[in-house]
Structure formats: C-alpha cells, structure tokens
Design an enzyme around this catalytic site. Sequence first.
Site, PDB file in Angstrom:
ATOM      1  N   ASN A 164       2.414   5.771  -9.855  1.00  0.00           N
ATOM      2  CA  ASN A 164       1.010   6.014 -10.847  1.00  0.00           C
ATOM      3  C   ASN A 164      -0.305   5.512  -9.912  1.00  0.00           C
ATOM      4  O   ASN A 164      -1.294   5.657 -10.313  1.00  0.00           O
ATOM      5  CB  ASN A 164       1.518   5.010 -11.697  1.00  0.00           C
ATOM      6  N   TYR A 197     -10.465  13.945  -5.701  1.00  0.00           N
ATOM      7  CA  TYR A 197      -9.346  13.526  -6.413  1.00  0.00           C
ATOM      8  C   TYR A 197      -8.655  14.721  -7.014  1.00  0.00           C
ATOM      9  O   TYR A 197      -7.538  14.762  -7.412  1.00  0.00           O
ATOM     10  CB  TYR A 197     -10.343  12.787  -7.469  1.00  0.00           C
ATOM     11  N   LYS A 248      -4.724  15.668  -7.242  1.00  0.00           N
ATOM     12  CA  LYS A 248      -4.095  15.915  -8.511  1.00  0.00           C
ATOM     13  C   LYS A 248      -3.723  17.214  -8.576  1.00  0.00           C
ATOM     14  O   LYS A 248      -2.455  17.405  -9.074  1.00  0.00           O
ATOM     15  CB  LYS A 248      -4.991  15.690  -9.672  1.00  0.00           C
ATOM     16  N   ASP A 275       0.838  -1.037  -0.164  1.00  0.00           N
ATOM     17  CA  ASP A 275      -0.050  -0.055   0.086  1.00  0.00           C
ATOM     18  C   ASP A 275       0.938   1.270  -0.136  1.00  0.00           C
ATOM     19  O   ASP A 275       1.470   1.503   0.981  1.00  0.00           O
ATOM     20  CB  ASP A 275      -0.726   0.029   1.417  1.00  0.00           C
ATOM     21  N   VAL A 276       0.709   2.062  -1.070  1.00  0.00           N
ATOM     22  CA  VAL A 276       1.824   3.222  -1.135  1.00  0.00           C
ATOM     23  C   VAL A 276       1.598   4.403  -0.031  1.00  0.00           C
ATOM     24  O   VAL A 276       2.292   5.212  -0.042  1.00  0.00           O
ATOM     25  CB  VAL A 276       1.663   3.942  -2.621  1.00  0.00           C
TER      26      VAL A 276
HETATM   27  C1  BGC Z   1      -9.994  10.299 -14.140  1.00  0.00           C
HETATM   28  C2  BGC Z   1     -10.820   9.646 -15.179  1.00  0.00           C
HETATM   29  C3  BGC Z   1     -11.314  10.590 -16.136  1.00  0.00           C
HETATM   30  C4  BGC Z   1     -10.362  11.142 -16.703  1.00  0.00           C
HETATM   31  C5  BGC Z   1     -11.009  12.220 -17.527  1.00  0.00           C
HETATM   32  C6  BGC Z   1      -8.955  11.006 -15.026  1.00  0.00           C
HETATM   33  O1  BGC Z   1      -7.737  11.418 -14.142  1.00  0.00           O
HETATM   34  O2  BGC Z   1      -9.243   8.984 -13.341  1.00  0.00           O
HETATM   35  O3  BGC Z   1     -12.012   8.940 -14.286  1.00  0.00           O
HETATM   36  O4  BGC Z   1     -12.163   9.781 -17.129  1.00  0.00           O
HETATM   37  O5  BGC Z   1      -9.639  11.804 -15.616  1.00  0.00           O
HETATM   38  O6  BGC Z   1     -12.029  13.244 -16.865  1.00  0.00           O
END
Ligand code: BGC
Length: 268
Positions: A93, A166, A170, A66-67
Amino acid sequence: MTGTPLANQRVLITGASSGIGAGMAAGFAEAGAAVLVNHHGQAHEAAAVVRQIIERGGRAAEAEGDVSRPADIKAIFDAATQHFGGVDILVANAGIQKDAAFTEITLEEWRAALDVDLTGAFLCAQEAVRRFRRQGLDPSRSKALGKVLFTSSVHQEIPWAGHANYAAAKGGVKMLMETMAQELAPEKIRVNAIAPGAIQTSINQAAWGTPAARRRLLKLIPYGRIGQPQDVADAAVWLASDAADYVVGATLFVDGGMSLYSNFAHGG
Ligand code: BGC
C-alpha cells in the site's frame, strides 16, 4: 462487513501509519486478522494505529522500514514472523506523490515516486511470495497459499497531467499485478489490486481542503461524495478473504464512479 472473515490470518500492510493504510489496518483487525503496521519514520502515528487496534481487542504490531530498501523489507517481514508466526496477506500500500509539471519533474522526483510506488510494491510482493511458499498451504487459515493486494489508483487508467511519475508508477503496478496473478495462480497465490479514487487523506488534501477545491473535486465523482479510508478497507478485506477465493488478477475500483468518464454524462 460483519463477522471475522480473516480470523487466523496475518496481514502485513505497508504504509499503514496514515491514510488508506491506517484505515485498512483497522478494517483488517476488525475482520479478525493480526496486523503488522509498517511505517517509514512515523513511529508516533504507527503506535497510535496499533494502540487503537489493541484497545478494540485486536492484534497488531508495528515495524519501521522503507519499502524501496530490500534490507528493510526483510526486517519488516521478520517482524511479522516474530509477532505472529508468518504472513498470509500482503497489502502493498505504501505510496507517495511528487507532483510537478512534466518538464519540471527532476530525476530525483521521478525516482522517488517510482522507487516507492512501483519498485517498493515489487520488492514487497517478491518477498511475500517467497515466504508463502516456505510456509506452505494451511487450510485452517485460508483456501489460498497466500494473497497479495496492491493499492493502485484510478490513475493506473486515467492519465493525470502534472503527475507523470505517479501515473507511470501506477500503470506499472497494474501490469505487475496482472503478470504476477497469471504466473502465480497455479500455486494458489491470489494477486489483485484496489484502485481507489479520491479518498480523503493527507496525500490529496489540496484537492478537498478548501470549499472551492472540494466543489471541483466533486464534479469528478458521479456518486457525489469523497471517499473515506473505510470505503477502501471494506473492499480490501473482502478481496483478501476466502469470500473472494475465485477472484484472481482483478482490479477493484473503489472510486464513486470517478473512472466512468463523467464528462460524457452530457455530450459526446
Ligand atoms: C491520488 C490522489 C487523487 C486520487 C484521484 C489518487 O491515486 O493519490 O491524490 O486525489 O488518485 O485523482
């Protein structure tokens, strides 16, 4: 890409048992690298990735872990040392999505996404850099002391309703990558990222799994097709190779133009 631009190189890819990671494992092996396939609870899938590489004459081994857990990370890197004698390239990744409307995101979901997508990338990168330093520069392998490549996302730039955890992770990866690149370039450590758009894998199956969803998705992609893991792998191999020796702190968007604000093609 043809030839073996990564001959003599050892790459550790986290989250390599499926999706983009599995595609990169195959691509890096094809390019001549020995590949450590990390996975988390996907022993069967990871074994298949390793088997396919070996059947094609490549070198690969797998390591569970598990990272987001420092002890696991040490074990994963130790496995690379045990099998291949070290690591020259880290591809951070491993990533997950825990999607929910903003007011519905639980603290657990927030933490899970941040733990894997940002903290996991940080911890793996930190371990990689420490090991690059201990290994020292070996010009028979690469011009660089080591390379770190993050799998980011178009959502390091594009806000994404329903995915605040998410997107925040990112966005964090972007600044982590750029700050590391600035700090470590004098040591000849190259740090870069790939920002994939919609790549056809299980993480986004809801976005391409039905004809209606697919039609909606294609409206967001000027180039008119959904990406494949191989698209990302080809770009990643180049970024990690000496052909990209002067590329430092860059994010390479592999997204069929998704990040070009395609709604503005008509209007504005
Ligand atoms: C997500 C995907 C998505 C894509 C474009 C990616 O970073 O993991 O679920 O389809 O971005 O929106």
